[in-house]
Design a protein around this motif. Structure first.
Motif, PDB file in Angstrom:
ATOM      1  N   GLN A   1      12.791   8.781   3.861  1.00  0.00           N
ATOM      2  CA  GLN A   1      13.816   7.795   3.521  1.00  0.00           C
ATOM      3  C   GLN A   1      13.617   6.478   4.265  1.00  0.00           C
ATOM      4  O   GLN A   1      14.074   5.446   3.799  1.00  0.00           O
ATOM      5  CB  GLN A   1      15.218   8.352   3.814  1.00  0.00           C
ATOM      6  CG  GLN A   1      15.654   9.367   2.782  1.00  0.00           C
ATOM      7  CD  GLN A   1      16.992   9.989   3.096  1.00  0.00           C
ATOM      8  OE1 GLN A   1      17.374  10.145   4.254  1.00  0.00           O
ATOM      9  NE2 GLN A   1      17.708  10.371   2.046  1.00  0.00           N
ATOM     10  N   THR A   2      12.930   6.486   5.391  1.00  0.00           N
ATOM     11  CA  THR A   2      12.718   5.265   6.166  1.00  0.00           C
ATOM     12  C   THR A   2      11.510   4.456   5.684  1.00  0.00           C
ATOM     13  O   THR A   2      11.294   3.347   6.152  1.00  0.00           O
ATOM     14  CB  THR A   2      12.516   5.583   7.663  1.00  0.00           C
ATOM     15  OG1 THR A   2      11.298   6.316   7.824  1.00  0.00           O
ATOM     16  CG2 THR A   2      13.691   6.359   8.230  1.00  0.00           C
TER      17      THR A   2
ATOM     18  N   ASN B   1       9.381   2.134   3.274  1.00  0.00           N
ATOM     19  CA  ASN B   1       9.526   1.161   2.194  1.00  0.00           C
ATOM     20  C   ASN B   1       8.183   0.733   1.623  1.00  0.00           C
ATOM     21  O   ASN B   1       8.079   0.422   0.441  1.00  0.00           O
ATOM     22  CB  ASN B   1      10.289  -0.072   2.689  1.00  0.00           C
ATOM     23  CG  ASN B   1      11.691   0.292   3.102  1.00  0.00           C
ATOM     24  OD1 ASN B   1      12.408   0.967   2.376  1.00  0.00           O
ATOM     25  ND2 ASN B   1      12.081  -0.131   4.291  1.00  0.00           N
ATOM     26  N   THR B   2       7.160   0.688   2.477  1.00  0.00           N
ATOM     27  CA  THR B   2       5.827   0.308   2.019  1.00  0.00           C
ATOM     28  C   THR B   2       4.780   1.190   2.684  1.00  0.00           C
ATOM     29  O   THR B   2       4.991   1.716   3.774  1.00  0.00           O
ATOM     30  CB  THR B   2       5.505  -1.167   2.348  1.00  0.00           C
ATOM     31  OG1 THR B   2       5.458  -1.329   3.763  1.00  0.00           O
ATOM     32  CG2 THR B   2       6.516  -2.119   1.728  1.00  0.00           C
TER      33      THR B   2
ATOM     34  N   LYS C   1       4.680  -0.192  -2.709  1.00  0.00           N
ATOM     35  CA  LYS C   1       5.989  -0.703  -2.316  1.00  0.00           C
ATOM     36  C   LYS C   1       7.011   0.017  -3.183  1.00  0.00           C
ATOM     37  O   LYS C   1       6.943  -0.050  -4.409  1.00  0.00           O
ATOM     38  CB  LYS C   1       6.072  -2.217  -2.517  1.00  0.00           C
ATOM     39  CG  LYS C   1       7.323  -2.832  -1.935  1.00  0.00           C
ATOM     40  CD  LYS C   1       7.225  -4.349  -1.948  1.00  0.00           C
ATOM     41  CE  LYS C   1       8.355  -4.954  -1.151  1.00  0.00           C
ATOM     42  NZ  LYS C   1       8.225  -6.428  -1.113  1.00  0.00           N
ATOM     43  N   TYR C   2       7.906   0.728  -2.517  1.00  0.00           N
ATOM     44  CA  TYR C   2       8.911   1.495  -3.258  1.00  0.00           C
ATOM     45  C   TYR C   2      10.012   0.595  -3.756  1.00  0.00           C
ATOM     46  O   TYR C   2      10.406  -0.331  -3.069  1.00  0.00           O
ATOM     47  CB  TYR C   2       9.493   2.606  -2.366  1.00  0.00           C
ATOM     48  CG  TYR C   2       8.491   3.690  -2.063  1.00  0.00           C
ATOM     49  CD1 TYR C   2       8.039   4.533  -3.072  1.00  0.00           C
ATOM     50  CD2 TYR C   2       7.988   3.865  -0.790  1.00  0.00           C
ATOM     51  CE1 TYR C   2       7.102   5.518  -2.804  1.00  0.00           C
ATOM     52  CE2 TYR C   2       7.060   4.848  -0.509  1.00  0.00           C
ATOM     53  CZ  TYR C   2       6.623   5.677  -1.527  1.00  0.00           C
ATOM     54  OH  TYR C   2       5.707   6.648  -1.264  1.00  0.00           O
TER      55      TYR C   2
ATOM     56  N   ASN D   1       8.059   6.756  -6.560  1.00  0.00           N
ATOM     57  CA  ASN D   1       9.509   6.644  -6.471  1.00  0.00           C
ATOM     58  C   ASN D   1       9.995   7.593  -5.369  1.00  0.00           C
ATOM     59  O   ASN D   1       9.870   8.812  -5.493  1.00  0.00           O
ATOM     60  CB  ASN D   1      10.154   7.001  -7.816  1.00  0.00           C
ATOM     61  CG  ASN D   1      11.626   6.691  -7.850  1.00  0.00           C
ATOM     62  OD1 ASN D   1      12.319   6.731  -6.831  1.00  0.00           O
ATOM     63  ND2 ASN D   1      12.108   6.394  -9.029  1.00  0.00           N
ATOM     64  N   LYS D   2      10.563   7.027  -4.310  1.00  0.00           N
ATOM     65  CA  LYS D   2      11.033   7.852  -3.182  1.00  0.00           C
ATOM     66  C   LYS D   2      12.057   8.885  -3.633  1.00  0.00           C
ATOM     67  O   LYS D   2      12.062  10.005  -3.130  1.00  0.00           O
ATOM     68  CB  LYS D   2      11.675   6.972  -2.107  1.00  0.00           C
ATOM     69  CG  LYS D   2      10.728   6.391  -1.140  1.00  0.00           C
ATOM     70  CD  LYS D   2      11.375   5.897   0.123  1.00  0.00           C
ATOM     71  CE  LYS D   2      12.471   4.916  -0.048  1.00  0.00           C
ATOM     72  NZ  LYS D   2      12.933   4.319   1.211  1.00  0.00           N
TER      73      LYS D   2
ATOM     74  N   ASN E   1       5.440   0.654   6.381  1.00  0.00           N
ATOM     75  CA  ASN E   1       6.408  -0.449   6.480  1.00  0.00           C
ATOM     76  C   ASN E   1       5.796  -1.767   6.940  1.00  0.00           C
ATOM     77  O   ASN E   1       6.385  -2.504   7.721  1.00  0.00           O
ATOM     78  CB  ASN E   1       7.593  -0.057   7.365  1.00  0.00           C
ATOM     79  CG  ASN E   1       8.444   1.003   6.711  1.00  0.00           C
ATOM     80  OD1 ASN E   1       8.468   1.128   5.486  1.00  0.00           O
ATOM     81  ND2 ASN E   1       9.141   1.781   7.501  1.00  0.00           N
TER      82      ASN E   1
ATOM     83  N   SER F   1       4.530  -5.626   5.855  1.00  0.00           N
ATOM     84  CA  SER F   1       5.001  -6.634   4.912  1.00  0.00           C
ATOM     85  C   SER F   1       3.999  -6.767   3.767  1.00  0.00           C
ATOM     86  O   SER F   1       2.792  -6.926   4.008  1.00  0.00           O
ATOM     87  CB  SER F   1       5.164  -7.966   5.643  1.00  0.00           C
ATOM     88  OG  SER F   1       5.611  -8.953   4.751  1.00  0.00           O
TER      89      SER F   1
ATOM     90  N   ASN G   1       5.114  -9.349  -3.070  1.00  0.00           N
ATOM     91  CA  ASN G   1       5.268  -8.786  -4.419  1.00  0.00           C
ATOM     92  C   ASN G   1       4.282  -9.341  -5.433  1.00  0.00           C
ATOM     93  O   ASN G   1       4.027  -8.706  -6.456  1.00  0.00           O
ATOM     94  CB  ASN G   1       6.694  -9.009  -4.923  1.00  0.00           C
ATOM     95  CG  ASN G   1       7.659  -7.995  -4.361  1.00  0.00           C
ATOM     96  OD1 ASN G   1       7.273  -7.050  -3.674  1.00  0.00           O
ATOM     97  ND2 ASN G   1       8.937  -8.185  -4.637  1.00  0.00           N
TER      98      ASN G   1
END
Length: 190
Positions: free
Chosen positions: A35-36, A38-39, A60-61, A108-109, A174, A176, A179
């Motif tokens: 859950q933590t 993001n990338t 990247k989720y 997809n997380k 995570n 950077s 997009n």
């Protein structure tokens, strides 16, 4: 005789309780870890039959991915709706609906967390495996490192019935990511 039976019964249920409790604890840790995230950025080894390819990916989720295969001058990009295979060498782009591919589950997380919650893992050596078959009959196996609980890779079957294994190396979490790298180019720009 009854005491011996009760003792065996007690040992069996103690073992069962400890196993279920350990699995629930492990499952909770894996979900909390995921859950933590993001990338992701990583190098990969992809094997299809005897063919082995190397490259690197950004995820990247939810649902964004870019994987580059430098030797083959190929890029796979997902923009949330489409999967595009860009073959620079031939100046061609092939498009597929993302939700009809196994990558839809991996990118997809929420899907991954549902798999962790609802499927029984197989644990061998230092790898945790979750296997599922989706609504389109895609078979997907997702691997996690048992110690770090990090994503280690996945295995699927391609449209030609070949087993495709995708193993992650040098994972960074995570970081950077801009997009714009997930924009699918036009063929005329290749």
């Amino acid at each position: 005789m009854i005491k011996k039976f009760n003792f065996i019964y007690l040992i069996f249920f103690s073992y069962l309780f400890l196993t279920i409790n350990a699995q629930a604890n492990f499952q909770e840790k894996l979900i909390n870890k995921y859950q933590t995230i993001n990338t992701l950025h990583f190098d990969f080894i992809q094997k299809i039959g005897e063919d082995v390819e190397f490259g690197n990916c950004y995820i990247k989720y939810p649902l964004l991915m870019r994987c580059e295969y430098p030797k083959k001058k190929k890029i796979i990009i997902t923009n949330g709706k489409k999967l595009a295979i860009v073959k620079k060498r031939y100046k061609k782009i092939y498009y597929y609906p993302l939700n009809k591919t196994p990558l839809f589950y991996i990118l997809n997380k929420k899907n991954i967390i549902n798999i962790i919650l609802n499927y029984q893992p197989s644990i061998r050596q230092n790898i945790i495996e979750y296997e599922l078959i989706d609504d389109s009959y895609n078979k997907i196996t997702i691997f996690f490192n048992k110690d770090s609980l990090e994503l280690s890779g996945w295995k699927t079957i391609d449209s030609y019935s070949n087993e495709v294994s995708f193993l992650l190396r040098n994972l960074e979490i995570n970081i950077s990511i801009n997009n714009e790298i997930f924009n699918i180019p036009k063929e005329k720009d290749l």
